[in-house]
Design a protein around this motif. Structure first.
Motif, PDB file in Angstrom:
ATOM      1  N   TYR C  70      -4.615   2.018  -3.263  1.00 11.13           N
ATOM      2  CA  TYR C  70      -3.804   1.724  -2.388  1.00 11.13           C
ATOM      3  C   TYR C  70      -4.038   1.835  -0.653  1.00 11.13           C
ATOM      4  O   TYR C  70      -3.421   1.251  -0.095  1.00 11.13           O
ATOM      5  N   ASN C  73      -5.805  -1.359   0.070  1.00  9.17           N
ATOM      6  CA  ASN C  73      -4.757  -2.481   0.240  1.00  9.17           C
ATOM      7  C   ASN C  73      -4.286  -2.106   1.622  1.00  9.17           C
ATOM      8  O   ASN C  73      -3.609  -3.241   2.332  1.00  9.17           O
ATOM      9  N   SER C  74      -3.604  -0.981   2.034  1.00 10.49           N
ATOM     10  CA  SER C  74      -2.978  -0.693   3.030  1.00 10.49           C
ATOM     11  C   SER C  74      -3.704  -1.056   4.428  1.00 10.49           C
ATOM     12  O   SER C  74      -3.363  -1.755   5.097  1.00 10.49           O
ATOM     13  N   SER C  78      -2.872  -3.950   6.705  1.00 13.59           N
ATOM     14  CA  SER C  78      -2.479  -3.597   8.142  1.00 13.59           C
ATOM     15  C   SER C  78      -3.464  -4.276   9.364  1.00 13.59           C
ATOM     16  O   SER C  78      -2.945  -4.672  10.228  1.00 13.59           O
ATOM     17  N   LEU C 139      -1.496 -10.176  -2.547  1.00 14.65           N
ATOM     18  CA  LEU C 139      -2.016  -9.472  -1.183  1.00 14.65           C
ATOM     19  C   LEU C 139      -1.621 -10.253  -0.004  1.00 14.65           C
ATOM     20  O   LEU C 139      -1.317  -9.781   0.679  1.00 14.65           O
ATOM     21  N   TRP C 208       1.690  -0.933   8.517  1.00 15.51           N
ATOM     22  CA  TRP C 208       1.082   0.425   7.518  1.00 15.51           C
ATOM     23  C   TRP C 208       2.083   1.085   6.912  1.00 15.51           C
ATOM     24  O   TRP C 208       2.040   1.412   5.818  1.00 15.51           O
ATOM     25  N   PRO C 214       6.092  -4.264   0.109  1.00 15.31           N
ATOM     26  CA  PRO C 214       5.184  -4.450  -1.029  1.00 15.31           C
ATOM     27  C   PRO C 214       6.181  -4.200  -2.359  1.00 15.31           C
ATOM     28  O   PRO C 214       5.799  -4.588  -3.295  1.00 15.31           O
ATOM     29  N   TYR C 224       0.122  -2.593  -4.690  1.00 12.46           N
ATOM     30  CA  TYR C 224       0.815  -1.614  -4.058  1.00 12.46           C
ATOM     31  C   TYR C 224       0.075  -0.800  -2.943  1.00 12.46           C
ATOM     32  O   TYR C 224      -1.072  -0.976  -2.607  1.00 12.46           O
ATOM     33  N   THR C 225       0.708  -0.617  -1.757  1.00 12.80           N
ATOM     34  CA  THR C 225       0.248   0.024  -0.905  1.00 12.80           C
ATOM     35  C   THR C 225       0.688   1.510  -0.742  1.00 12.80           C
ATOM     36  O   THR C 225       1.457   2.076  -1.272  1.00 12.80           O
TER      37      THR C 225
END
Lengths: 446, 306, 277
Positions: C70, C73-74, C78, C139, C208, C214, C224-225
């Motif tokens: 996660y 991914n975030s 971002s 994503l 962020w 999501p 997922y983030t």
């Protein structure tokens, strides 16, 4: 500067490609790929469900299940969007809050034919059996578990104060509960007898419980429509409902912290586990969180009290279940998963992990904990129908109003508790709301 | 800036192509992902459209609006929203501006301080709501514990910040201000750094004091930034429904319900998309009126900036 | 410049310190909660310092969920969203700042109005559009959506900063032979570095902290983030504060780093810009 911009753009491109590769869906060769949406996702529950699904996949190598578990607060919206956009979805969790809505919109697959040969349904509990099918014989869900409320209390406080509950039965009334809660309350010491939930579906705390108990089962319209009286009017027009509100007011003023008028589910639960409040009324799935956050031996559970006059209390029928969207392209395979999850053994194991009441009478054979300890109150309540009457469990369209009613009644109840509203006016408003709904969508015709 | 008007007729073909290509990507994306879904959703405002029974969807014209404007709960959100936006905005702006002035000049640890000030923006809105809900809790929350330890509050009578009809709204605003200060601090500070020092030096030669410098040089120079950031922030505060939802659920007794959280309730608890869309339209109309009035009043256009 | 008086400096320090305490206290609370054992978190009397230090929450977080994934991914979403939005906004903002053309006001209002549109109204049509395009559960869709939503704010804000830069600078550069883009990048951009950096940072944190997209547009856990993982801790009857706090502490780290060190970078850019002048 130019280099920085170029770097950013390149980074963006690379990241985009990486993301594309990582995030693309995987669909394997000849396996049937099923998508399963969970509604009450949580770390422990999702893990438990995934473990069971892995077991199923091992026994059924031609099926592969993808589990989607959105966070609980928005899962309902996510699933609704998936259904409306007809995304691939083959299995989903259907709670009692949505079932009426899904059936009304034709979003669920009728499992009637699958059920004709399903042997495991023999051992369903009576409560489940009587609410399994709709009035025209359609079955839309495989039962997964029942939620029932019970009383949680601090064993150590009771000992310290020399208090004792009356035996469940004739003597265990709402008034007795109030007396114990009052005895526990000592604001100077920072102790209160009751953790009231004033802010989230607050009407379920005492208003509805006491109203139904005081009204008496025989005065209800029918066992299928517990929210209306024999005259066809809402229960909120009765004296019993007024008693319910006054009871809630009494508990708030005398036994619960002033702050509790705004408490949500988590606040109420935390108040108990932090030792501010000595008792609360909640669903059985709190057992898990209390086991984690409190020392063993300091707390225990007890059956729900009954009304002093009618000597009765109502418990809800109905269950949460697993279903299939009506547009699924793999009903046969999805059914195999449902059959697996609905079997006595698997159901018992899952319910144990999650803290819900299993749907089979034979559950205790697989999981001993269901017959003893924290679950004991349910055994008592279910085995004493002379005191605890079951009702409800039919997904009439007007029951979808509960969600809206829960929110608006919270505001009204808060105003009542804070001395800002008139009880009779509020009851009138509630009664009108429910009667309107029933008139528009029709009652039970079965 | 005066030369803008003269240039009107003088964009070359090359310029026009340049303008087009520089603007196209942004406009296309926004049109596709913001406007198209929104415009598709507008018709719902004029329909009876509930996710609880889709088969009963039908056109009802202005009925949703009629219902809303005769509903006590909705009408109550109007003054609530106005208070919410203006009080939060004024406080956030003033405090943020003050902090930005303090941070204008370099000092040791300024960078760390800026990182610290920005903490509230580092996590999602829902987390801020539930965190402050815990902090404000009268039974087991740290704020009351602190006040009791300081002897300001009687342990038997903790302050019910979120459960008292009078303190709930101010408490919500306090949280909102706590959150929003950082936006103004960082934005205004960045703008202040762009003010050329020569302007100050020149005025000092003329004998100008700090206050004069502030009002006659600093403020006019950063005016466009101030106006725009305040406008944007006011719109965002208006739309900050998830804070209200996580913090108070609009309670107690509906005292902290604002228009956008009311719309959220319609969607989550009633699944009444038709009515929610109607509220949405009302929101947009109100915000449009507000923006136009605000920009006119602040004489944004006279500067030739628009 | 006269050196500020001692009293002024003391007042300044007191006020700054005071605000720091108020702003930071909730985070102090989260940090210590993340270091407490579950049983201690809600036990009364409340402890303002863990009685017993424990990293169990952090361990649980990474065990229960694929939290490392996660975080990745975030960061990806971002950075890409903020960068993409910033670049597009720089282009658009420049043109809106420098040129006059028919429809300029419309474009500005076009962007401004997006801020007023409640996101729920368009949810179902947007979801169905993405679904039709096969963009659900990928994503890059998050990157694209977030970038798009950030463009209006960025464009308007960057335009504001650009308008303060005198035209003369790039016009003289263009007379000397470089084209507009060169002028923009080499001459104008360094002068708005402070503003651009602030805008970029805001875009980054908006992406962020985005929780809604999501959840709605991603299906599988690997997409997922961080905000989703944090929201996951809000359960039916309870909130898992231990793991939630641990996750929140981790979520805060990149933003703090960005903001603490961005200042040095911006200052360096300003110096470079000054030297060029």
């Amino acid at each position: 500067m130019k280099k920085l911009l170029a770097l950013c753009l390149t980074l963006a491109l690379i990241a985009g490609m990486m993301g594309a590769m990582a995030g693309s869906a995987v669909a394997d060769g000849e396996k049937v790929h099923l998508v399963f949406a969970e509604r009450y996702g949580s770390t422990t529950r999702t893990a438990a469900l995934r473990a069971l699904l892995d077991e199923f996949e091992a026994e059924n190598p031609d099926i592969e299940i993808e589990l989607i578990s959105p966070p609980l607060e928005s899962s309902q919206q996510k699933i609704t969007q998936m259904l409306m956009a007809k995304n691939q979805l083959d299995l989903l969790e259907v709670t009692s809050w949505e079932r009426a809505q899904y059936i009304e919109n034709g979003w669920l697959y009728n499992l009637k034919d699958f059920f004709t040969d399903y042997a495991e349904q023999e051992t369903f509990t009576d409560s489940v059996k009587s609410s399994l099918a709709t009035t025209d014989g359609s079955i839309y869900c495989m039962p997964l578990g029942c939620y029932e409320r019970m009383i949680y209390y601090r064993v150590d406080w009771m000992k310290e104060l020399g208090l004792e509950f009356p035996e469940p039965g004739e003597e265990w009334t709402f008034d007795a509960l109030y007396d114990i809660a009052k005895a526990m309350t000592d604001p100077e010491k920072g102790r209160y007898g009751w953790a009231l939930r004033g802010g989230g579906n607050s009407y379920q705390q005492f208003v509805q419980q006491v109203a139904l108990a005081a009204l008496g089962f025989d005065n209800l319209l029918s066992e299928y429509e517990p929210l209306f009286t024999k005259e066809g009017t809402s229960i909120y027009r009765t004296e019993a409902a007024k008693k319910g509100i006054e009871f809630q007011l009494k508990f708030y003023k005398d036994c619960s912290p002033a702050d509790s008028v705004a408490w949500l589910f988590s606040d109420q639960v935390n108040a108990f586990s932090s030792g501010i409040c000595g008792m609360l009324m909640q669903d059985c799935d709190c057992i898990g969180s209390f086991v984690d956050s409190m020392e063993e031996g300091t707390w225990a559970t007890y059956p729900m009290p009954i009304d002093a006059v009618t000597k009765e209390a109502t418990i809800g029928r109905g269950f949460d279940g697993w279903g299939m969207p009506s547009y699924t392209e793999h009903p046969e395979e999805a059914w195999r998963v449902l059959a697996f999850l609905g079997s006595a053994e698997i159901n018992a194991r899952f319910c144990k992990e999650y803290g819900v009441i299993p749907v089979h009478t034979t559950a205790a054979e697989y999981e001993e904990s269901f017959s003893t300890g924290y679950y004991a109150p349910y055994i008592y309540m279910f085995s004493h129908p002379e005191y605890y009457k079951s009702s409800g469990g039919v997904d009439l369209p007007y029951t979808s109003y509960s969600s809206e009613f829960g929110k608006s009644s919270d505001v009204d109840l808060q105003n009542i508790l804070l001395g800002n509203a008139d009880i009779d006016e509020v009851l009138e408003k509630w009664a009108e709301g429910w009667e309107e709904q029933r008139e528009e969508y029709g009652g039970y015709e079965g | 800036m005066r030369s803008n008007k003269k240039n009107l007729a003088r964009n070359t073909k090359r310029d026009r192509l340049f303008i087009f290509f520089m603007l196209a990507p942004g406009i296309l994306l926004v049109a596709l992902f913001c406007y198209y879904p929104f415009l598709s959703g507008i018709p719902y405002a004029f329909k009876r459209y509930s996710l609880l029974n889709l088969s009963r969807t039908k056109w009802i014209g202005l009925k949703n609006f009629e219902t809303l404007f005769t509903e006590k709960e909705f009408l109550q959100t109007i003054p609530n929203t106005i208070k919410w936006v203006f009080i939060s905005l004024i406080l956030q702006f003033t405090i943020g501006f003050m902090l930005a002035l303090f941070l204008k000049n370099k000092f040791r640890g300024r960078g760390i301080y800026q990182g610290v000030i920005f903490f509230p923006w580092a996590v999602s809105g829902f987390l801020i709501g539930i965190l402050w809900r815990w902090i404000y809790n009268a039974a087991y929350g740290p704020l009351n514990a602190l006040l009791i330890a300081l002897g300001l509050v009687n342990p038997a009578n903790p302050i019910g910040f979120l459960s008292n009809l009078d303190t709930a709204f101010p408490s919500a605003i306090a949280t909102n201000v706590w959150y929003g200060i950082a936006f103004f601090t960082i934005t205004i500070q960045a703008a202040l750094q762009g003010v050329p020092t020569e302007l100050y030096e020149a005025s000092e030669v003329d004998g100008a004091g700090k206050v004069y410098q502030f009002f006659k040089i600093t403020v006019p120079y950063i005016r466009p930034v101030l106006i725009l950031s305040t406008l944007l922030r006011s719109i965002w505060i208006f739309n900050f429904a998830d804070l209200i939802y996580s913090l108070t659920r609009g309670g107690p007794g509906g005292t902290t319900e604002i228009m956008t959280s009311y719309m959220l309730n319609l969607i989550i608890f009633q699944s009444n998309i038709g009515k929610a869309s109607a509220v949405g339209l009302i929101i947009i109309v109100l915000l449009l009126i507000w923006s136009t009035v605000y920009l006119k009043l602040s004489r944004f256009e006279e500067e030739g900036d628009f | 410049m006269k050196k500020p008086s001692l009293i002024y400096r003391i007042i300044k320090v007191v006020i700054l310190a005071g605000f720091a305490v108020v702003i930071v206290f909730p985070f102090y609370w989260i940090i210590i909660t993340s270091l407490k054992e579950t049983k201690e978190i809600f036990s009364v009397p409340i402890s303002f310092f863990p009685r017993k230090f424990s990293l169990q929450n952090y361990r649980d977080l990474f065990q229960m969920l694929d939290f490392g994934r996660y975080i990745l991914n975030s960061i990806l979403v971002s950075i890409v969203a903020a960068s993409g939005a910033s670049v597009v906004s720089l282009c658009g903002g420049y043109v809106l700042a420098r040129f006059n053309f028919r429809g300029k006001q419309i474009v500005i209002y076009f962007y401004l109005i997006t801020q007023m549109l409640p996101s729920f109204i368009g949810l179902a049509p947007l979801y169905q559009m993405l679904s039709w395009a096969g963009m659900i559960d990928k994503l890059p869709s998050l990157m694209l959506l977030n970038a798009t939503w950030l463009i209006p704010y960025s464009t308007i804000t960057i335009r504001g900063y650009l308008m303060r830069v005198p035209r003369a600078l790039e016009e003289s550069a263009m007379i000397d032979g470089c084209n507009r883009i060169h002028a923009l990048v080499r001459i104008v951009f360094p002068l708005i570095l402070a503003g651009f950096s602030a805008t970029f940072r805001f875009c980054f944190v908006q992406a962020w902290n985005d929780l809604f997209s999501p959840i709605m547009y991603m299906n599988r856990q690997i997409n997922y983030t961080i905000p989703v993982a944090l929201n996951y801790m809000v359960q039916k009857n309870d909130i898992r504060w231990g793991e939630l706090s641990a996750g929140a502490v981790i979520a805060v780290v990149p933003t703090v780093i960005m903001f603490a060190f961005a200042q040095k970078y911006v200052a360096a850019g300003l110096i470079a810009g000054a030297v060029k002048e």
